[in-house]
Design a protein around this motif. Structure first.
Motif, PDB file in Angstrom:
ATOM      1  N   GLU A  90      -5.131   3.274  -9.955  1.00 44.87           N
ATOM      2  CA  GLU A  90      -6.495   3.674 -10.300  1.00 44.87           C
ATOM      3  C   GLU A  90      -7.126   4.462  -9.159  1.00 44.87           C
ATOM      4  O   GLU A  90      -7.858   5.435  -9.384  1.00 44.87           O
ATOM      5  N   ALA A  91      -6.849   4.030  -7.932  1.00 47.26           N
ATOM      6  CA  ALA A  91      -7.384   4.749  -6.770  1.00 47.26           C
ATOM      7  C   ALA A  91      -6.840   6.166  -6.728  1.00 47.26           C
ATOM      8  O   ALA A  91      -7.599   7.139  -6.545  1.00 47.26           O
ATOM      9  N   ASP A  92      -5.530   6.323  -6.898  1.00 46.96           N
ATOM     10  CA  ASP A  92      -4.917   7.659  -6.851  1.00 46.96           C
ATOM     11  C   ASP A  92      -5.514   8.565  -7.922  1.00 46.96           C
ATOM     12  O   ASP A  92      -5.776   9.752  -7.677  1.00 46.96           O
ATOM     13  N   HIS A  93      -5.717   8.019  -9.106  1.00 53.92           N
ATOM     14  CA  HIS A  93      -6.266   8.815 -10.207  1.00 53.92           C
ATOM     15  C   HIS A  93      -7.687   9.266  -9.893  1.00 53.92           C
ATOM     16  O   HIS A  93      -8.034  10.447 -10.085  1.00 53.92           O
ATOM     17  N   ALA A  94      -8.509   8.333  -9.399  1.00 55.36           N
ATOM     18  CA  ALA A  94      -9.900   8.674  -9.109  1.00 55.36           C
ATOM     19  C   ALA A  94     -10.000   9.683  -7.970  1.00 55.36           C
ATOM     20  O   ALA A  94     -10.811  10.618  -8.026  1.00 55.36           O
ATOM     21  N   PHE A  95      -9.179   9.539  -6.951  1.00 53.39           N
ATOM     22  CA  PHE A  95      -9.202  10.509  -5.863  1.00 53.39           C
ATOM     23  C   PHE A  95      -8.715  11.877  -6.350  1.00 53.39           C
ATOM     24  O   PHE A  95      -9.253  12.915  -5.946  1.00 53.39           O
ATOM     25  N   ALA A  96      -7.700  11.880  -7.208  1.00 49.33           N
ATOM     26  CA  ALA A  96      -7.200  13.150  -7.746  1.00 49.33           C
ATOM     27  C   ALA A  96      -8.289  13.885  -8.513  1.00 49.33           C
ATOM     28  O   ALA A  96      -8.439  15.108  -8.395  1.00 49.33           O
ATOM     29  N   LEU A  97      -9.072  13.141  -9.289  1.00 47.79           N
ATOM     30  CA  LEU A  97     -10.172  13.748 -10.029  1.00 47.79           C
ATOM     31  C   LEU A  97     -11.245  14.290  -9.092  1.00 47.79           C
ATOM     32  O   LEU A  97     -12.011  15.184  -9.477  1.00 47.79           O
ATOM     33  N   SER A  98     -11.295  13.750  -7.880  1.00 45.83           N
ATOM     34  CA  SER A  98     -12.290  14.174  -6.899  1.00 45.83           C
ATOM     35  C   SER A  98     -11.740  15.219  -5.936  1.00 45.83           C
ATOM     36  O   SER A  98     -12.366  15.526  -4.915  1.00 45.83           O
ATOM     37  N   GLY A  99     -10.539  15.731  -6.235  1.00 52.28           N
ATOM     38  CA  GLY A  99      -9.991  16.815  -5.428  1.00 52.28           C
ATOM     39  C   GLY A  99      -9.134  16.382  -4.259  1.00 52.28           C
ATOM     40  O   GLY A  99      -8.904  17.174  -3.334  1.00 52.28           O
ATOM     41  N   MET A 100      -8.621  15.140  -4.308  1.00 49.93           N
ATOM     42  CA  MET A 100      -7.809  14.639  -3.208  1.00 49.93           C
ATOM     43  C   MET A 100      -6.502  14.067  -3.752  1.00 49.93           C
ATOM     44  O   MET A 100      -6.485  13.412  -4.789  1.00 49.93           O
ATOM     45  N   ASP A 101      -5.420  14.304  -3.022  1.00 50.17           N
ATOM     46  CA  ASP A 101      -4.105  13.829  -3.439  1.00 50.17           C
ATOM     47  C   ASP A 101      -3.536  12.854  -2.410  1.00 50.17           C
ATOM     48  O   ASP A 101      -3.695  13.049  -1.196  1.00 50.17           O
ATOM     49  N   VAL A 102      -2.862  11.813  -2.902  1.00 47.48           N
ATOM     50  CA  VAL A 102      -2.212  10.871  -1.990  1.00 47.48           C
ATOM     51  C   VAL A 102      -0.979  11.547  -1.407  1.00 47.48           C
ATOM     52  O   VAL A 102      -0.175  12.143  -2.124  1.00 47.48           O
ATOM     53  N   VAL A 103      -0.838  11.502  -0.081  1.00 46.27           N
ATOM     54  CA  VAL A 103       0.270  12.181   0.581  1.00 46.27           C
ATOM     55  C   VAL A 103       1.214  11.210   1.285  1.00 46.27           C
ATOM     56  O   VAL A 103       2.339  11.583   1.629  1.00 46.27           O
ATOM     57  N   ALA A 104       0.763   9.967   1.499  1.00 46.60           N
ATOM     58  CA  ALA A 104       1.612   8.988   2.178  1.00 46.60           C
ATOM     59  C   ALA A 104       0.990   7.609   2.050  1.00 46.60           C
ATOM     60  O   ALA A 104      -0.206   7.462   1.736  1.00 46.60           O
ATOM     61  N   VAL A 105       1.801   6.596   2.298  1.00 49.85           N
ATOM     62  CA  VAL A 105       1.341   5.211   2.395  1.00 49.85           C
ATOM     63  C   VAL A 105       1.901   4.658   3.703  1.00 49.85           C
ATOM     64  O   VAL A 105       3.102   4.762   3.957  1.00 49.85           O
ATOM     65  N   ARG A 106       1.030   4.110   4.530  1.00 47.77           N
ATOM     66  CA  ARG A 106       1.461   3.567   5.815  1.00 47.77           C
ATOM     67  C   ARG A 106       1.033   2.117   5.932  1.00 47.77           C
ATOM     68  O   ARG A 106      -0.080   1.760   5.541  1.00 47.77           O
ATOM     69  N   ARG A 107       1.902   1.300   6.493  1.00 45.15           N
ATOM     70  CA  ARG A 107       1.598  -0.112   6.684  1.00 45.15           C
ATOM     71  C   ARG A 107       1.476  -0.417   8.175  1.00 45.15           C
ATOM     72  O   ARG A 107       2.340  -0.047   8.969  1.00 45.15           O
ATOM     73  N   ILE A 108       0.391  -1.095   8.526  1.00 47.03           N
ATOM     74  CA  ILE A 108       0.166  -1.569   9.893  1.00 47.03           C
ATOM     75  C   ILE A 108       0.327  -3.084   9.888  1.00 47.03           C
ATOM     76  O   ILE A 108      -0.306  -3.786   9.095  1.00 47.03           O
ATOM     77  N   GLU A 109       1.157  -3.598  10.782  1.00 45.67           N
ATOM     78  CA  GLU A 109       1.424  -5.038  10.822  1.00 45.67           C
ATOM     79  C   GLU A 109       1.066  -5.626  12.174  1.00 45.67           C
ATOM     80  O   GLU A 109       1.179  -4.966  13.209  1.00 45.67           O
ATOM     81  N   GLY A 110       0.651  -6.879  12.158  1.00 45.83           N
ATOM     82  CA  GLY A 110       0.330  -7.608  13.376  1.00 45.83           C
ATOM     83  C   GLY A 110       0.433  -9.099  13.129  1.00 45.83           C
ATOM     84  O   GLY A 110       0.893  -9.551  12.077  1.00 45.83           O
ATOM     85  N   VAL A 111      -0.024  -9.882  14.106  1.00 44.58           N
ATOM     86  CA  VAL A 111       0.041 -11.342  14.014  1.00 44.58           C
ATOM     87  C   VAL A 111      -1.230 -11.942  14.593  1.00 44.58           C
ATOM     88  O   VAL A 111      -1.685 -11.546  15.674  1.00 44.58           O
TER      89      VAL A 111
END
Length: 264
Positions: free
Chosen positions: A180-201
């Motif tokens: 849903e996020a990708d679709h809404a951003f696409a409608l607003s002129g933005m495209d998903v280009v990557a997914v990054r995960r940050i991990e910690g403890v």
């Protein structure tokens, strides 16, 4: 991140502290996050729904010029307490940002959209204020990745505050799905280009974890009175179950960022 507590009252200092503690990703996590910010952003960045400034501080440490916007004045006061300049801390609703079109090089939206009922409009506003070619980093969910001990404690807390009748605010009102996020951003002129995960403890005593779950108003819709009563029962249960509330465990934490780029 700002919003009123479940009782309809402004958040207390204890609730704000629990909220921020929930977001802590440990020393290694913060180091990785600052590196991600430096890699993906440049110039001026809007921290939309930035709450107490916990992420704005990391953006600033990455060498970026940060403007924080949030609706909750108590959280903004906490942000100013992090030595953020007053003119860089703006009280504003993420669905009606008081900034000109294309006025930022990028935007950061972490753990916000799941508590915004009109999240589609919020996405449109964030996209509007980012320049063509600019980047938006979005974290949809929470940070904890529970192990067996934390899962048991979490389930017990939920039971004590009313079970499924006190669903989380995210489940109650906002955006949780990446599609849903990708679709809404696409409608607003933005495209998903990557997914990054940050991990910690995180290293936390069991008593700290229980207190945090019960105090943090974003966890459920239970009232403060209900949560206070549950705290007494939880202490008795935890002592019987684990023998000590001082036992320290490692809590793996992580943030999944979706990275969007504004079309040129």
């Amino acid at each position: 991140m700002g919003e009123q507590a479940a009782d309809g009252l402004s958040m207390t200092d204890a609730e704000i502290a629990a909220h921020d503690d929930q977001r802590d990703i440990g020393e290694s996590g913060w180091s990785s996050l600052r590196a991600l910010y430096a890699e993906e952003f440049e110039g001026t960045v809007l921290d939309a729904g930035g709450g107490t400034g916990i992420y704005a501080s990391a953006l600033d440490a990455a060498g970026l010029d940060v403007v924080l916007a949030d609706v909750d004045e108590r959280m903004l006061a906490a942000a100013r307490g992090r030595d953020m300049p007053a003119h860089r801390v703006v009280q504003a609703d993420v669905t009606a940002l008081p900034f000109a079109d294309a006025s930022f090089d990028g935007a950061h939206v972490a753990h916000v959209l799941h508590v915004v009922e009109d999240w589609r409009r919020a996405i449109g506003e964030v996209a509007r204020v980012v320049r063509p070619g600019g980047t938006v980093l979005v974290a949809l969910g929470g940070t904890n990745q529970p192990g067996p001990v934390l899962e048991e404690i979490s389930a017990r807390v939920d039971e004590e505050v009313g079970g499924t009748e006190t669903i989380t605010r995210g489940q109650a009102s906002g955006l949780n799905g990446p599609e849903e996020a990708d679709h809404a951003f696409a409608l607003s002129g933005m495209d998903v280009v990557a997914v990054r995960r940050i991990e910690g403890v995180q290293r936390r005593a069991l008593g700290q974890l229980i207190d945090r779950m019960l105090v943090n108003p974003y966890r459920s819709t239970a009232s403060r009175a209900v949560r206070a009563q549950a705290a007494e029962r939880m202490s008795t249960w935890a002592l019987d179950r684990f023998g000590s509330l001082a036992r320290v465990i490692d809590v793996p934490v992580g943030i999944d960022y979706r990275i969007y780029r504004r079309r040129t």
